[in-house]
Design an enzyme around this catalytic site. Structure first.
Site, mmCIF file in Angstrom:
data_model
loop_
_atom_site.group_PDB
_atom_site.id
_atom_site.type_symbol
_atom_site.label_atom_id
_atom_site.label_comp_id
_atom_site.label_asym_id
_atom_site.label_seq_id
_atom_site.Cartn_x
_atom_site.Cartn_y
_atom_site.Cartn_z
ATOM 1 N N ARG A 190 10.955 0.963 -5.457
ATOM 2 C CA ARG A 190 10.984 1.697 -6.731
ATOM 3 C C ARG A 190 11.167 3.207 -6.539
ATOM 4 O O ARG A 190 11.430 3.905 -7.503
ATOM 5 C CB ARG A 190 9.725 1.407 -7.551
ATOM 6 C CG ARG A 190 9.725 -0.002 -8.130
ATOM 7 C CD ARG A 190 8.670 -0.199 -9.199
ATOM 8 N NE ARG A 190 8.821 -1.490 -9.852
ATOM 9 C CZ ARG A 190 8.139 -2.589 -9.523
ATOM 10 N NH1 ARG A 190 7.257 -2.565 -8.554
ATOM 11 N NH2 ARG A 190 8.347 -3.724 -10.174
ATOM 12 N N GLU A 203 -0.011 -3.639 3.533
ATOM 13 C CA GLU A 203 -1.248 -3.072 2.968
ATOM 14 C C GLU A 203 -0.937 -2.127 1.817
ATOM 15 O O GLU A 203 -1.828 -1.743 1.076
ATOM 16 C CB GLU A 203 -2.031 -2.317 4.050
ATOM 17 C CG GLU A 203 -2.673 -3.249 5.044
ATOM 18 C CD GLU A 203 -3.610 -2.540 6.003
ATOM 19 O OE1 GLU A 203 -3.633 -1.289 6.026
ATOM 20 O OE2 GLU A 203 -4.322 -3.242 6.742
ATOM 21 N N LYS A 204 0.304 -1.738 1.674
ATOM 22 C CA LYS A 204 0.662 -0.879 0.534
ATOM 23 C C LYS A 204 0.260 -1.563 -0.771
ATOM 24 O O LYS A 204 -0.244 -0.939 -1.684
ATOM 25 C CB LYS A 204 2.149 -0.592 0.533
ATOM 26 C CG LYS A 204 2.550 0.206 -0.667
ATOM 27 C CD LYS A 204 4.022 0.351 -0.775
ATOM 28 C CE LYS A 204 4.349 0.820 -2.170
ATOM 29 N NZ LYS A 204 4.471 -0.320 -3.089
ATOM 30 N N ASP A 205 0.506 -2.874 -0.829
ATOM 31 C CA ASP A 205 0.108 -3.650 -2.006
ATOM 32 C C ASP A 205 -1.229 -4.314 -1.665
ATOM 33 O O ASP A 205 -1.303 -5.538 -1.483
ATOM 34 C CB ASP A 205 1.193 -4.683 -2.322
ATOM 35 C CG ASP A 205 2.520 -4.009 -2.602
ATOM 36 O OD1 ASP A 205 2.722 -3.564 -3.732
ATOM 37 O OD2 ASP A 205 3.346 -3.876 -1.675
ATOM 38 N N HIS A 248 9.473 -2.812 4.824
ATOM 39 C CA HIS A 248 9.756 -4.247 4.986
ATOM 40 C C HIS A 248 10.093 -4.551 6.447
ATOM 41 O O HIS A 248 9.654 -5.553 7.015
ATOM 42 C CB HIS A 248 10.964 -4.667 4.142
ATOM 43 C CG HIS A 248 10.799 -4.498 2.657
ATOM 44 N ND1 HIS A 248 11.500 -3.561 1.934
ATOM 45 C CD2 HIS A 248 10.040 -5.162 1.764
ATOM 46 C CE1 HIS A 248 11.183 -3.653 0.657
ATOM 47 N NE2 HIS A 248 10.293 -4.617 0.514
ATOM 48 N N GLN A 296 6.567 -12.477 -11.830
ATOM 49 C CA GLN A 296 5.592 -11.406 -11.620
ATOM 50 C C GLN A 296 5.905 -10.132 -12.406
ATOM 51 O O GLN A 296 5.226 -9.128 -12.262
ATOM 52 C CB GLN A 296 5.422 -11.103 -10.124
ATOM 53 C CG GLN A 296 6.594 -10.413 -9.456
ATOM 54 C CD GLN A 296 6.326 -10.177 -7.976
ATOM 55 O OE1 GLN A 296 6.257 -11.112 -7.185
ATOM 56 N NE2 GLN A 296 6.172 -8.917 -7.586
ATOM 57 N N GLY A 301 13.525 -7.947 -1.522
ATOM 58 C CA GLY A 301 14.782 -7.323 -1.119
ATOM 59 C C GLY A 301 14.778 -5.824 -1.345
ATOM 60 O O GLY A 301 13.729 -5.208 -1.491
HETATM 61 P P1 AMP Z 1 8.323 -6.173 -2.065
HETATM 62 O O1 AMP Z 1 9.740 -6.387 -1.670
HETATM 63 O O2 AMP Z 1 8.079 -4.853 -2.730
HETATM 64 O O3 AMP Z 1 7.724 -7.345 -2.793
HETATM 65 O O4 AMP Z 1 7.514 -6.082 -0.701
HETATM 66 C C1 AMP Z 1 7.567 -7.126 0.240
HETATM 67 C C2 AMP Z 1 6.486 -6.900 1.258
HETATM 68 O O5 AMP Z 1 6.693 -5.642 1.903
HETATM 69 C C3 AMP Z 1 5.080 -6.847 0.625
HETATM 70 O O6 AMP Z 1 4.172 -7.530 1.453
HETATM 71 C C4 AMP Z 1 4.798 -5.368 0.579
HETATM 72 O O7 AMP Z 1 3.417 -5.046 0.603
HETATM 73 C C5 AMP Z 1 5.490 -4.890 1.842
HETATM 74 N N1 AMP Z 1 5.782 -3.451 1.756
HETATM 75 C C6 AMP Z 1 6.396 -2.795 0.742
HETATM 76 N N2 AMP Z 1 6.430 -1.466 0.989
HETATM 77 C C7 AMP Z 1 5.813 -1.283 2.178
HETATM 78 C C8 AMP Z 1 5.517 -0.126 2.974
HETATM 79 N N3 AMP Z 1 5.859 1.087 2.587
HETATM 80 N N4 AMP Z 1 4.876 -0.314 4.141
HETATM 81 C C9 AMP Z 1 4.513 -1.558 4.556
HETATM 82 N N5 AMP Z 1 4.765 -2.680 3.848
HETATM 83 C C10 AMP Z 1 5.402 -2.551 2.677
#
Ligand code: AMP
Length: 275
Positions: free
Chosen positions: A186, A147-149, A37, A61, A31
């Protein structure tokens, strides 16, 4: 767009006939949605007429010293953003509903012990435990991860392969601010000035890429790049060159990905760049 917040309701809903035959795609998130996202959602929509997004701040996590309780939770804003996309279903379960009696899963020992795994113990086990449950519930044909993560993406790909799940895992390129800073939930912890400074991580990776392409010795340029970030108030957790397919250490410029984690005023940021 339908909102479901309970595993039982979700299972009942998905068991209804029309959904059984759809090409269901899943975008797991925590979220506080931003354009990164939404890019995943957009890509899911380009290949599927039934895009599902999960919103769940996964307690498994987060380490005890990490930001689980303060992590931004913005469900109503997230829903408004998703309404404007081709998302069909949002699943936003409560912590107890999602974690009670859950089967613990293990991430690959090598992939989860390097880089982020060195300081975030059990982090990737927590990720695959919840992602596996989401896969069981949704049984998606395709799932999308950023791909960021990058380390997380590789871990999910390995997990799907090892468990022989019939799910395609698609990586989506990192969405960035104009400054180059990778978009991240973040980033909201950073002040305006800190955001400007945080863009130095991406700039450093770009400079490093150029130096490596110019055949400079890998260890010395990485050391210089680290020092330059540290001079600018970053605490560099790691800055490494690895093989982009295996995440093993590598100095072969053809397959290298540069990966970095650094904290700026206690906010932990990660980024990467392929050579
Ligand atoms: P999170 O909500 O941070 O767990 O992210 C959910 C998904 O969105 C994960 O697969 C992340 O790698 C992806 N994500 C987060 N930030 C980015 C970004 N700047 N560009 C592309 N994908 C992202």
């Amino acid at each position: 767009m339908i909102l479901i917040s309970d595993q039982k309701d979700l299972t009942n809903f998905l068991n209804e006939k029309p959904f059984k035959s759809t090409k269901l795609t899943l975008v797991p998130t925590m979220g506080n949605l931003h354009e990164g996202h939404l890019k995943l959602v957009e890509q899911a929509g380009s290949v599927s007429n039934f895009v599902c997004v999960s919103i769940f701040v996964n307690p498994l996590q987060f380490g005890p010293e990490e930001d689980f309780s303060s992590y931004p939770r913005t469900l109503s804003e997230d829903l408004s953003k998703l309404e404007k996309t081709n998302c069909s279903l949002v699943f936003a379960p409560k912590v107890d509903d999602m974690t009670f009696g859950i089967k613990q899963q293990k991430a690959d020992p090598f992939l989860s012990s390097i880089m982020c795994g060195k300081t975030r113990h059990n982090h990737f086990d927590g990720v695959v435990t919840i992602v596996n449950r989401l896969f069981e519930l949704f049984q998606p044909k395709i799932t999308f991860f950023g791909e960021k993560d990058y380390q997380q993406l590789m871990i999910i790909k390995e997990f799907v392969e090892r468990k022989k799940l019939k799910i395609a895992v698609e990586g989506v390129a990192t969405e960035r601010e104009l400054s180059g800073l990778a978009k991240s939930s973040r980033n909201s912890y950073l002040s305006g000035e800190e955001k400007k400074k945080a863009a130095l991580i991406h700039k450093t990776l770009i400079n490093l890429k150029q130096l490596l392409l110019d055949f400079n010795g890998i260890d010395s340029v990485i050391q210089q790049a680290k020092e330059s970030l540290e001079k600018n108030d970053f605490n560099v957790e790691y800055l490494e060159a690895r093989d982009r397919y295996t995440l093993k250490e590598s100095s072969d410029p053809n397959n290298i990905i540069l990966l970095c984690a650094a904290t700026l005023n206690k906010v932990r940021l990660i980024d990467n760049l392929k050579l």
